[in-house]
Design an enzyme around this catalytic site. Structure first.
Site, PDB file in Angstrom:
ATOM      1  N   CYS A  12      -8.651   6.888   9.887  1.00  0.00           N
ATOM      2  CA  CYS A  12      -9.008   5.634   9.193  1.00  0.00           C
ATOM      3  C   CYS A  12      -8.101   4.483   9.618  1.00  0.00           C
ATOM      4  O   CYS A  12      -7.822   3.576   8.830  1.00  0.00           O
ATOM      5  CB  CYS A  12      -8.987   5.779   7.672  1.00  0.00           C
ATOM      6  SG  CYS A  12     -10.208   6.920   7.064  1.00  0.00           S
ATOM      7  N   ASP A  20       0.882  -1.169   0.000  1.00  0.00           N
ATOM      8  CA  ASP A  20       0.000   0.000   0.000  1.00  0.00           C
ATOM      9  C   ASP A  20       0.917   1.217   0.000  1.00  0.00           C
ATOM     10  O   ASP A  20       1.526   1.553   1.015  1.00  0.00           O
ATOM     11  CB  ASP A  20      -0.895  -0.039   1.243  1.00  0.00           C
ATOM     12  CG  ASP A  20      -1.636   1.270   1.482  1.00  0.00           C
ATOM     13  OD1 ASP A  20      -1.380   2.257   0.767  1.00  0.00           O
ATOM     14  OD2 ASP A  20      -2.474   1.312   2.404  1.00  0.00           O
TER      15      ASP A  20
END
Lengths: 147, 412
Positions: free
Chosen positions: B370, B206
């Site tokens: 998040c 990521d």
């Protein structure tokens, strides 16, 4: 006869905010002062049931009825939100149930609440108003059933 | 990581490329410290979007007319630039997506759905963004696979020993954030890829935060996938890239069908287009992909090493100055980190601090970023996060630190 106390208090707040002249830091300072003036809420009342749904911060709000008038207690885990709930309590505390139910809280629009606290907090603020009106409605129904 | 000292970048000149920075917020000059959420865009990127719509807006790949040709060339040029930007072996290994989230969902659906089996394991870390947790949870539930999590230590680091122990014969996918958005930690993804490959698992990186802050060489990392977002590297929102190794991409079945991704369609059978097109169903975000190229060129023109050195200098200075703030607690003090400073202050709720900083013109992020499981790990609701970019200055950090001291004083 209509009780104008709520509107008188709203007008005072509008006047106060107009003096702050849109200065965000001063407005926050004023809200924090208001929050500090809020009488301490007993820890026993800070329950899951008393949390106002729809606020980002935690806000606890309760209402008690005495002689047809409502008395509110409130607290929040953030200082600015505590100021916001204090603002509402200062306007509506000890108001008659019908006056609270029918109150047109025009100060929210007049002081440009949405602009200065942002959309998310504004929604939270509206949830607090909704909760207060729900308490008023619940007590009105209760008193009518008892009558 | 570069060990160079801060270069002589002309930050004031760089700032002039970012028109948004000239404004005042709440009557104060804007100090933008929310770069981990999204960076601001230079004129070169903004202009490229208008130039596209004013000059050569057309649908790509299929049209024969001149505008379509020009738009297609610009779109495919962007792919070539990004091949170089991440050092992919082949241009066909670069897929345009909506962003990192879209890229990870593509892998979960197009790779995970085909190759995961009941009892298989997917390994992530405790510092992942929700976008590198939830897509895996969805596919794991569907396939009867399991999610395993590498823990983080108090500094916000993972240990390679833990990774090695947690990768088993059942591990099919290892997916790790290159640079943590909440803590700034840079993870040893190259070493993790080796461990994953030793057990025949694939390695997903990521790269949402990493692309503008770290050197990205997908061949050197030897990752199987690398997902990133344009908007965190001075590019437009709603576009990003997914790199995948050719052999793996070719084995995968597309999960979105539509125009562009087919060779031939009949009601009996449809055959798919070659990579990368079989994963780019529908009209893509042409304008933003075209503009994204200018973001990559902007980074290259300044030099990523120079950007990294400047950001490291800012981060170090921020840690030093913020240490003066009474009651401050830092989260994320890894030895290798990008320009993210995450902290709480005793008796000051992050929301209050965020709003009071905003009143002073300073934009920071407050909350869980998040990464709720990570916040749970540290036993906190959220942090205040300041994240720096090439256009930020030492002076801004000084004002930030002084402002925080003022704010704390109001609570004492």
């Amino acid at each position: 006869m209509a009780d104008n106390t709520i509107n008188t208090k709203q007008d005072e707040i509008i006047e106060k905010f107009s003096m702050l002249d849109g200065d965000m830091e001063m407005m926050i300072g004023y809200l924090m002062e208001l929050g500090e003036k809020l009488p301490e809420m007993p820890e026993s009342l800070k329950t899951e049931d008393n949390i106002v749904k729809g606020c980002q911060s935690k806000v606890w709000l309760t209402a008690d009825e005495n002689a047809g008038k409502l008395h509110f207690q409130a607290d929040s885990n953030t200082a600015i939100t505590k100021g916001l709930v204090s603002l509402l309590v200062s306007i509506l505390n000890n108001g008659r149930i019908d006056d609270i139910l029918n109150a047109d809280l025009y100060f929210v629009h007049k002081i440009g609440m949405n602009r200065f606290i942002g959309t998310q907090r504004s929604n939270g603020f509206l949830s607090m108003i909704k909760q207060i009106k729900m308490y008023a409605l619940a007590y009105k129904t209760k008193l009518e059933n008892e009558a | 990581m570069s060990t160079a000292v801060a270069p002589e970048l002309d930050i004031q000149k760089i700032r002039k490329d970012f028109p948004i920075l000239e404004q005042k917020v709440n009557g104060k000059p804007l100090i933008y410290f929310d770069n981990a959420a999204t960076t601001q865009k230079p004129k070169q990127v903004i202009d490229a979007i208008s130039e596209y719509y004013e000059g050569y807006n057309a649908n790509i790949h299929r049209g024969l007319h001149s505008l379509a040709e020009k738009a297609t060339t610009a779109f495919e040029d962007s792919r070539k630039i990004f091949q170089k930007f991440i050092n992919a072996a082949e241009v066909e290994e670069v897929i345009f997506t909506k962003g990192t989230t879209d890229g990870i969902n593509l892998i979960a659906n197009a790779y995970g759905r085909k190759f995961l089996q009941e009892g298989d394991e997917i390994l992530i870390t405790a510092m992942e963004h929700h976008s590198n947790i939830v897509p895996w949870q969805i596919i794991a539930e569907e396939k009867g696979a399991f999610l395993k999590v590498v823990p983080v230590n108090t500094k916000g680091e993972i240990s390679l020993d833990d990774v090695e122990q947690l990768i088993t014969d059942k591990t099919k996918i290892v997916s790790v954030v290159y640079a943590s958005n909440s803590l700034g930690t840079v993870n040893p993804v190259k070493e993790i890829a080796k461990l994953a490959h030793a057990k025949n698992a694939i390695m997903v990186v990521d790269g949402a935060q990493a692309s503008s802050h770290c050197v990205v060489d997908v061949q050197d990392l030897d990752c199987d996938f690398y997902a990133t977002s344009g908007h965190k590297m001075y590019g437009p929102t709603g576009c990003g890239i997914l790199y995948g190794k050719r052999a793996i991409l070719e084995e995968m079945t597309p999960y979105q069908g539509g125009g562009e991704m087919i060779h031939n369609v009949s009601f009996d059978k449809t055959t798919y287009n070659d990579i990368p097109y079989k994963f780019e169903a529908g009209t893509p975000n042409i304008a933003d992909v075209v503009a994204l190229k200018h973001a990559a060129e902007y980074i290259d023109a300044i030099g990523k090493d120079n950007i990294m050195a400047h950001e490291q200098a800012l981060t170090q200075h921020a840690h030093e100055r913020l240490s003066e703030v009474p009651g401050i607690n830092f989260y994320g003090t890894a030895a290798e980190k990008v320009s993210v400073v995450s902290f709480t202050i005793d008796n000051v709720h992050p929301y209050d601090a965020g709003m009071m900083l905003d009143a002073k013109g300073i934009a920071v992020r407050t909350g869980h970023h998040c990464t709720q499981p990570l916040m749970d790990h540290f036993g906190i609701e959220g942090t205040i996060r300041a994240s720096f970019s090439v256009y930020n200055t030492i002076e801004e950090i000084n004002f930030f630190a002084d402002s925080l001291k003022d704010i704390v004083a109001k609570f004492s």
